[in-house]
Enzyme design. Structure first.
Site, PDB file in Angstrom:
ATOM      1  N   ARG A   7       3.622   2.294  -5.797  1.00 32.05           N
ATOM      2  CA  ARG A   7       2.432   2.838  -6.458  1.00 32.05           C
ATOM      3  C   ARG A   7       2.025   1.998  -7.673  1.00 32.05           C
ATOM      4  O   ARG A   7       0.842   1.857  -7.960  1.00 32.05           O
ATOM      5  CB  ARG A   7       2.678   4.288  -6.890  1.00 32.05           C
ATOM      6  CG  ARG A   7       2.699   5.272  -5.730  1.00 32.05           C
ATOM      7  CD  ARG A   7       2.913   6.687  -6.209  1.00 32.05           C
ATOM      8  NE  ARG A   7       2.872   7.623  -5.086  1.00 32.05           N
ATOM      9  CZ  ARG A   7       1.770   8.221  -4.638  1.00 32.05           C
ATOM     10  NH1 ARG A   7       0.605   7.965  -5.220  1.00 32.05           N
ATOM     11  NH2 ARG A   7       1.813   9.059  -3.620  1.00 32.05           N
TER      12      ARG A   7
ATOM     13  N   ARG B 292     -27.401   5.583   0.107  1.00 34.00           N
ATOM     14  CA  ARG B 292     -26.357   5.600   1.126  1.00 34.00           C
ATOM     15  C   ARG B 292     -26.915   6.243   2.403  1.00 34.00           C
ATOM     16  O   ARG B 292     -27.468   7.341   2.350  1.00 34.00           O
ATOM     17  CB  ARG B 292     -25.132   6.380   0.633  1.00 34.00           C
ATOM     18  CG  ARG B 292     -24.427   5.733  -0.549  1.00 34.00           C
ATOM     19  CD  ARG B 292     -23.848   4.367  -0.174  1.00 34.00           C
ATOM     20  NE  ARG B 292     -23.113   3.766  -1.262  1.00 34.00           N
ATOM     21  CZ  ARG B 292     -21.790   3.837  -1.403  1.00 34.00           C
ATOM     22  NH1 ARG B 292     -21.061   4.516  -0.528  1.00 34.00           N
ATOM     23  NH2 ARG B 292     -21.192   3.237  -2.414  1.00 34.00           N
TER      24      ARG B 292
ATOM     25  N   ASP C 289       0.863  -1.183   0.000  1.00 32.00           N
ATOM     26  CA  ASP C 289       0.000   0.000   0.000  1.00 32.00           C
ATOM     27  C   ASP C 289       0.895   1.227   0.000  1.00 32.00           C
ATOM     28  O   ASP C 289       1.644   1.444   0.959  1.00 32.00           O
ATOM     29  CB  ASP C 289      -0.931   0.015   1.212  1.00 32.00           C
ATOM     30  CG  ASP C 289      -2.051   1.032   1.060  1.00 32.00           C
ATOM     31  OD1 ASP C 289      -1.742   2.223   0.811  1.00 32.00           O
ATOM     32  OD2 ASP C 289      -3.225   0.657   1.188  1.00 32.00           O
TER      33      ASP C 289
ATOM     34  N   CYS D  67     -19.961  -6.320  -2.997  1.00 32.03           N
ATOM     35  CA  CYS D  67     -20.623  -6.812  -1.791  1.00 32.03           C
ATOM     36  C   CYS D  67     -22.125  -6.952  -2.020  1.00 32.03           C
ATOM     37  O   CYS D  67     -22.755  -7.912  -1.560  1.00 32.03           O
ATOM     38  CB  CYS D  67     -20.341  -5.890  -0.606  1.00 32.03           C
ATOM     39  SG  CYS D  67     -20.739  -4.149  -0.898  1.00 32.03           S
ATOM     40  N   THR D  68     -22.712  -6.011  -2.756  1.00 38.08           N
ATOM     41  CA  THR D  68     -24.154  -6.047  -2.998  1.00 38.08           C
ATOM     42  C   THR D  68     -24.528  -7.178  -3.946  1.00 38.08           C
ATOM     43  O   THR D  68     -25.537  -7.868  -3.736  1.00 38.08           O
ATOM     44  CB  THR D  68     -24.635  -4.692  -3.546  1.00 38.08           C
ATOM     45  OG1 THR D  68     -24.285  -3.663  -2.613  1.00 38.08           O
ATOM     46  CG2 THR D  68     -26.134  -4.683  -3.759  1.00 38.08           C
TER      47      THR D  68
ATOM     48  N   THR E 257     -25.806   2.052  -8.799  1.00 36.09           N
ATOM     49  CA  THR E 257     -25.059   0.825  -8.532  1.00 36.09           C
ATOM     50  C   THR E 257     -25.256  -0.130  -9.699  1.00 36.09           C
ATOM     51  O   THR E 257     -26.351  -0.214 -10.261  1.00 36.09           O
ATOM     52  CB  THR E 257     -25.499   0.134  -7.226  1.00 36.09           C
ATOM     53  OG1 THR E 257     -24.811  -1.121  -7.105  1.00 36.09           O
ATOM     54  CG2 THR E 257     -26.996  -0.136  -7.191  1.00 36.09           C
TER      55      THR E 257
ATOM     56  N   THR F 173     -19.261   4.318   2.967  1.00 40.94           N
ATOM     57  CA  THR F 173     -17.983   3.724   2.567  1.00 40.94           C
ATOM     58  C   THR F 173     -16.921   4.815   2.457  1.00 40.94           C
ATOM     59  O   THR F 173     -17.220   6.010   2.530  1.00 40.94           O
ATOM     60  CB  THR F 173     -18.093   2.980   1.220  1.00 40.94           C
ATOM     61  OG1 THR F 173     -18.484   3.910   0.208  1.00 40.94           O
ATOM     62  CG2 THR F 173     -19.100   1.848   1.299  1.00 40.94           C
TER      63      THR F 173
END
Length: 334
Positions: free
Chosen positions: A79, A233, A34, A151-152, A210, A181
């Site tokens: 990066r 949201r 990261d 996730c949805t 979405t 989020t």
């Protein structure tokens, strides 16, 4: 024999994937990358979690490593993924949880850096998508880069599969009432592509687009073009809920629908799908590792072919669990 894994991106999903992977004896996490998180800070972020609580084991840092329960994990800050020495560290599998390198061309950089397979923790328009419990059996070893969808989609697709297999789905609309989020704003700020998305997350219900419902058509081809949806949201830290309103092809009572979901939750989809008749609220599902928990008491039956179905999901923890499950499945086929 344990598989060697590297994690690219140490955000919400990356850290939870690490927590879950550490509990699996067949997975060895050897490196994390990261560019924005040094080893000392990585150890702090892993140890403390405002949503899921403090890590139960020992966490520290030593040089370029974080040390978890005595085990060293190398931390890089590259990066460009092509510069991460996955090959030198013997990494076979990379979990990319950056949300940036989510297409075949950009994820290929991990392969170029020495990895053999990549699992992307985001929906992709070019990489094949798999949802555990729905279509993972379609995976073939020649696929080196795959997506775990969103996730949805992981919540919606198993429910849609159950309903479609039993009663048939003519068409449907989905709304996900979704927790905050990391991409949202703490106060009103610039968001040029999504003006509403730039408004204060903690003080608003924010309509958003979405692709999760349309993506179901990619993992269940016979539902392609039959589902679409939107997101609202809301100011909760975690746990979301899918509202699926569908027109069925066959007549069904609500009791028959409940029975079909319960049978799947206790049988072939156990651990992926849940079933409850309790008077639950969102916080009851914090750190729940299932993809989709059907709320039998919240749904509505209007007529034999028109129903509203409700399913909860921990959009962080449940999803991260499926990422690790998919990784293990891929490894078992290679």
């Amino acid at each position: 024999m344990a598989i060697t894994v590297g994690i690219n991106g140490f955000g919400r999903i990356g850290r939870l994937v690490l927590r879950i992977a550490l509990s699996r004896k067949d997975i060895q996490i050897v490196a994390i990358n990261d560019p924005f998180i040094a080893p000392e800070y990585a150890s702090y972020m892993f140890k403390y979690d405002s949503t899921h609580g403090r890590y139960s084991g020992e966490v520290s840092h030593e040089g370029e490593n974080i040390v978890i329960d005595g085990k060293k994990i190398r931390v890089y800050q590259e990066r460009d993924p092509v510069n991460i020495p996955w090959g030198k560290d013997g990494v076979d599998y990379v979990i990319d949880s950056t949300g940036v390198f989510k297409e075949l061309d950009s994820a290929q950089k991990h392969i170029d850096a020495g990895a053999k397979k990549v699992v992307i923790t985001a929906p992709s328009s070019t990489a094949p998508m798999f949802v555990v419990g729905v279509n993972e059996d379609k995976y073939t070893p020649d696929l080196n880069i795959i997506s775990n969808a969103s996730c949805t989609t992981n919540c919606l697709a198993p429910l849609a599969k159950i309903i479609n297999n039993k009663f048939g789905i003519e068409e449907g609309l989905m709304t996900t009432v979704h927790s905050i989020t990391a991409t949202q704003k703490t106060v009103d700020g610039p968001s040029h592509k999504d003006w509403r998305g730039g408004r204060t997350a903690s003080g608003n219900i924010i309509p958003s687009s979405t692709g999760a419902a349309k993506a179901v058509g990619k993992v269940i081809p016979e539902l392609a073009g039959k589902l679409t949806g939107m997101s609202l949201r809301v100011p909760t830290v975690d746990v979301s809920v899918v509202d699926l309103t569908v027109k069925l092809l066959k007549d069904a009572t609500y009791d028959e629908i409940k029975a079909a979901v319960k049978e799947a939750a206790e049988g072939p989809l156990k651990g992926v799908v849940g079933y409850t008749e309790d008077q639950v609220v969102s916080s009851d599902f914090l750190t729940d590792n299932r993809s989709s928990i059907f709320d039998a008491e919240a749904g509505i039956w209007l007529s034999p072919r028109f129903v509203k179905l409700i399913a909860w999901y921990d959009n962080e923890y449940g999803y991260s669990t499926r990422v690790v499950d998919l990784l293990e499945y891929v490894a078992s086929k290679n």
